[in-house]
Design a protein around this motif. Sequence first.
Motif, PDB file in Angstrom:
ATOM      1  N   GLN A 134     -89.477 -25.856  41.900  1.00  0.00           N
ATOM      2  CA  GLN A 134     -89.932 -26.905  42.643  1.00  0.00           C
ATOM      3  C   GLN A 134     -91.313 -27.428  41.327  1.00  0.00           C
ATOM      4  O   GLN A 134     -91.931 -28.560  41.653  1.00  0.00           O
ATOM      5  CB  GLN A 134     -90.667 -26.658  43.220  1.00  0.00           C
ATOM      6  N   TYR A 148     -89.599 -32.752  49.617  1.00  0.00           N
ATOM      7  CA  TYR A 148     -89.065 -32.270  50.566  1.00  0.00           C
ATOM      8  C   TYR A 148     -87.441 -32.536  49.984  1.00  0.00           C
ATOM      9  O   TYR A 148     -86.595 -31.232  50.887  1.00  0.00           O
ATOM     10  CB  TYR A 148     -89.182 -32.089  52.145  1.00  0.00           C
ATOM     11  N   ALA A 175     -86.820 -24.637  55.484  1.00  0.00           N
ATOM     12  CA  ALA A 175     -87.851 -24.735  54.313  1.00  0.00           C
ATOM     13  C   ALA A 175     -88.558 -25.890  54.185  1.00  0.00           C
ATOM     14  O   ALA A 175     -89.744 -25.407  53.245  1.00  0.00           O
ATOM     15  CB  ALA A 175     -86.418 -25.228  53.072  1.00  0.00           C
ATOM     16  N   GLU A 227     -92.708 -24.187  53.388  1.00  0.00           N
ATOM     17  CA  GLU A 227     -92.441 -24.944  52.164  1.00  0.00           C
ATOM     18  C   GLU A 227     -94.450 -24.932  51.835  1.00  0.00           C
ATOM     19  O   GLU A 227     -95.248 -25.634  52.945  1.00  0.00           O
ATOM     20  CB  GLU A 227     -92.464 -26.549  51.640  1.00  0.00           C
ATOM     21  N   TYR A 228     -94.658 -24.141  50.152  1.00  0.00           N
ATOM     22  CA  TYR A 228     -96.369 -24.466  50.624  1.00  0.00           C
ATOM     23  C   TYR A 228     -96.689 -25.155  49.637  1.00  0.00           C
ATOM     24  O   TYR A 228     -97.814 -25.606  48.954  1.00  0.00           O
ATOM     25  CB  TYR A 228     -96.611 -23.028  50.605  1.00  0.00           C
TER      26      TYR A 228
END
Length: 290
Positions: free
Chosen positions: A130, A156, A216, A220-221
């Motif tokens: 990512q 995303y 997911a 997600e961060y």
Amino acid sequence: MKPHKTVRQRILKIGFYFILMIIFIYLLFPFYWAINSSLKTEAQLQMTPATMVPRDPATGEISPTLQNYRVVFDNQQFIRGIVNSTIIAFSTTALALVAGSFAAFALGKLRFRGKKPTLYLILAMTMFPQVTVLAGLYAVIRALSLPALISLILSYMIFTLPFTTWVLTSFFRGLPVALLESAQVDGATPFQTFYKIMLPLTAPALVTTGLLAFIAAWNEYLFALTFTSIEPTARTVPVAIAYFTGAVARQEPFGEIMAAAVLVTVPIVILVLVFQRRIVAGLTAGAVKG
């Protein structure tokens, strides 16, 4: 020979269950420790050695508390993060399933030039970390002036759509060709064949991929931290927990962070338990037929 063989089988069986128990404890212990820490006060968290259950520092008696959960529910930033994460995760999952099912049907059942390179390209898209696309994607989103929630949903899709398409393609490919041929003989268009015949048969695969895509997007961060940096009201749950300051100034709110983490994990556990049969059916069907 038979008694020795029986003893050997029993030893192997005991060893198998022993290893299985170790794996079970290893996987569940972090979740148990989060629950244990979330039920402790600040004084109980500072006890040395750490206790396996919440105990009173003075008497040693078991004394759990729900104070951390009360503080978390009073935190408007956390509540807003749950709402934002719910909107983003459900929207991302729905878009990934709709677009991915169309693409998977075409790649799994239709004939067209360049099918195999397309599949390899989709698989290659899942290999990029990512962080490699973060800077360029952030520049594009800033140039388009997209709201944070919309930008997160579209971002995303980068890692949920290729995965969804790849898994569903394997499932569509395993469906009998006779179904497609029968529908064509009856005069059905490819689109009618897709949503009236093929799509209902892919329910286990849709549940499996949809749940994994939801997890997911929910967890997600990195993208969420970056894209909500200029729009704090759009922060998702992981980012809200990272910015969690607690109820007392200059305090490391470890217990409150653990309580928030437990509350965020519970919906995922419930979803997995509810759809566990369809998840197993989807995974095994894709593995055998793909």
